[in-house]
Design a protein around this motif. Structure first.
Motif, PDB file in Angstrom:
ATOM      1  N   ARG A  87       1.163  -1.356  -0.007  1.00  0.00           N
ATOM      2  CA  ARG A  87      -0.114   0.161  -0.155  1.00  0.00           C
ATOM      3  C   ARG A  87       1.178   1.476   0.187  1.00  0.00           C
ATOM      4  O   ARG A  87       1.897   0.929   0.134  1.00  0.00           O
ATOM      5  N   VAL A  88       0.389   2.566  -0.757  1.00  0.00           N
ATOM      6  CA  VAL A  88       0.826   3.595  -0.596  1.00  0.00           C
ATOM      7  C   VAL A  88      -0.155   3.861   0.327  1.00  0.00           C
ATOM      8  O   VAL A  88      -1.143   4.253  -0.212  1.00  0.00           O
ATOM      9  N   MET A  89       0.087   4.995   1.860  1.00  0.00           N
ATOM     10  CA  MET A  89      -1.115   5.573   2.096  1.00  0.00           C
ATOM     11  C   MET A  89      -0.383   7.416   2.240  1.00  0.00           C
ATOM     12  O   MET A  89       0.831   7.974   1.787  1.00  0.00           O
ATOM     13  N   PHE A  90      -1.234   8.102   2.258  1.00  0.00           N
ATOM     14  CA  PHE A  90      -1.763   9.368   2.198  1.00  0.00           C
ATOM     15  C   PHE A  90      -1.873   9.787   3.171  1.00  0.00           C
ATOM     16  O   PHE A  90      -2.907   9.114   3.499  1.00  0.00           O
TER      17      PHE A  90
ATOM     18  N   VAL B  43      -9.111   2.933  -3.103  1.00  0.00           N
ATOM     19  CA  VAL B  43      -8.746   3.812  -2.023  1.00  0.00           C
ATOM     20  C   VAL B  43      -9.126   3.131  -0.499  1.00  0.00           C
ATOM     21  O   VAL B  43     -10.456   2.503  -1.017  1.00  0.00           O
ATOM     22  N   LEU B  44      -8.317   2.533   0.117  1.00  0.00           N
ATOM     23  CA  LEU B  44      -9.134   2.905   1.175  1.00  0.00           C
ATOM     24  C   LEU B  44      -8.701   3.805   2.210  1.00  0.00           C
ATOM     25  O   LEU B  44      -8.228   4.494   3.167  1.00  0.00           O
ATOM     26  N   ASP B  45      -9.685   3.692   3.597  1.00  0.00           N
ATOM     27  CA  ASP B  45      -9.856   4.942   5.041  1.00  0.00           C
ATOM     28  C   ASP B  45      -8.644   4.275   5.571  1.00  0.00           C
ATOM     29  O   ASP B  45      -8.361   3.389   5.664  1.00  0.00           O
ATOM     30  N   ALA B  46      -9.054   4.997   6.970  1.00  0.00           N
ATOM     31  CA  ALA B  46      -7.824   5.208   8.018  1.00  0.00           C
ATOM     32  C   ALA B  46      -8.023   3.213   8.938  1.00  0.00           C
ATOM     33  O   ALA B  46      -7.316   2.483   9.589  1.00  0.00           O
ATOM     34  N   GLU B  47      -9.324   3.211   8.766  1.00  0.00           N
ATOM     35  CA  GLU B  47      -9.631   1.584   9.151  1.00  0.00           C
ATOM     36  C   GLU B  47      -9.775   0.788   8.258  1.00  0.00           C
ATOM     37  O   GLU B  47     -10.312  -0.640   8.293  1.00  0.00           O
TER      38      GLU B  47
END
Length: 381
Positions: free
Chosen positions: A24-27, A56-60
């Protein structure tokens, strides 16, 4: 970790790295303001270094919908408290969720070449060549009120043209009760000649839809060539409207311009409410309370607003002579250089929709101007 402003002209190249073994890449999207912001965040897709297709995934870790714009930006819907931040992840995979359509538009040749668009807050119209060919003059933007978040424009046209259900009446979701006429209407821009006269652009000649939802709508309107101080120029407008936004973004340029030229963007003032405008020269914003095309009918108040960071002066200018019920404009004046563009923001609200009173509208315009000056911040890890 690298931090950049999402509205910087030259986006910094960021080397994205994977998070652990997940691929994953996090932003992170951060709100620099001291007030909450619900808007569309944008991240250059190339800086994410993730091949299509991706999710695209959220923080959860829940998948969220998104849009890729025509200029290769990843668009996500964020709702951030003051000074808050939210984390998102991008990973390879086929998306399985879709966003509800909140911003969209279309060309309506069946209604004299109208071009109309909307988001979940309001709707707008620009007039096309068929209207001009009939000898009618409506130069500026029309405003359609809304009291529901779902798209309504296509349905209004269908009912108006095929049945006695007029879009000039409120059937539970808003209506068209705004007078444009031979003026700038709800926020159009025009060149100004050496005598100070507004050179109205007439109707658009062609259009190109750049983005059509679900989170962002954008269209390029091109106008017929016109002679300005010896130059034959062609005006191009790129209008962008995001979900949740009370203001459109308009970027206007004039191809063929050989010298700096004055321009004015503004809102028409009608005789039913001649002093109901406000000007803030510090924030470079304008507002006006329009009592609709029939104040006695109880159709509420249409709030108009404009934010022009590039403006050089703001104020009221009367028309040389009244045009119907139009008596003047409240204007943001500036200048445009050859090969450059002039960018400003304009939009509306409605007292029977989502904006109860003038104080609320002034607050929304002020916050929009502050958000334009301080865009959401994106950090890619």
């Amino acid at each position: 970790m690298r931090l950049f402003s999402i509205t910087t002209a030259a986006v910094l190249a960021l080397a994205a790295t994977s998070c652990g073994d997940s691929g994953r890449v996090m932003f992170v999207v951060s709100n620099p303001s001291d007030f909450g912001r619900r808007e569309i965040a944008q991240v250059p897709v190339g800086d994410l270094r993730v091949d299509h297709p991706f999710r695209v995934l959220d923080a959860e870790g829940r998948e969220i919908p998104y849009q890729i714009s025509s200029d290769s930006l990843l668009l996500v819907d964020v709702d951030l408290a003051a000074a808050a931040a939210d984390t998102f992840y991008v990973e390879a995979g086929v998306p399985t969720v879709k966003a509800d359509t909140l911003a969209c538009g279309a060309f309506y040749p069946e209604r004299i070449d109208d071009f109309a668009w909307e988001n979940d807050r309001a709707a707008y119209r620009a007039y096309g060549p068929a209207l001009e060919a009939k000898g009618q003059h409506a130069y500026g933007y029309d405003v359609w009120t809304k009291s529901v978040e779902r798209p309504v424009v296509a349905e209004r046209y269908r009912k108006h043209l095929s049945s006695p259900v007029s879009y000039h009446e409120d059937h539970g979701d808003g209506m068209d009760v705004y007078n444009v006429g031979p003026t700038l209407g709800g926020g159009a821009l025009a060149l100004v000649d050496s005598a100070g006269t507004i050179m109205y652009p007439r109707s658009f000649a062609s259009y190109e839809i750049l983005d059509n939802g679900p989170l962002r709508f954008a269209v390029k309107l091109t106008y017929k060539p016109t002679v300005v101080e010896g130059d034959t120029v062609v005006e191009e407008r790129v209008i962008t409207l995001d979900a949740h936004s009370d203001l459109n973004r308009a970027r206007v340029r004039f191809r063929g311009l050989s010298h700096a030229a004055p321009v004015a963007a503004g809102i028409v003032v009608h005789d039913a409410n001649p002093l109901a405008y406000s000007v803030d020269s510090v924030s470079k914003t304008l507002t006006y309370a329009d009592l609709t095309d029939n104040p006695a009918a109880g159709n509420g108040t249409i709030w108009l607003g404009l934010a022009a960071p590039e403006a050089e002066s703001l104020g009221y200018t009367p028309l040389p002579s009244p045009a119907g019920d139009a008596i003047g404009h409240v204007l943001a004046r500036g200048s445009i250089e050859p090969g450059e563009s002039f960018t400003y923001h304009w939009g509306s609200g409605w007292s029977k929709g989502f904006v109860a009173d003038s104080a609320t509208w002034r607050g929304l315009v002020d916050r929009a101007a502050a958000s334009i000056a301080n865009p959401l911040r994106i950090t890619i890890e």
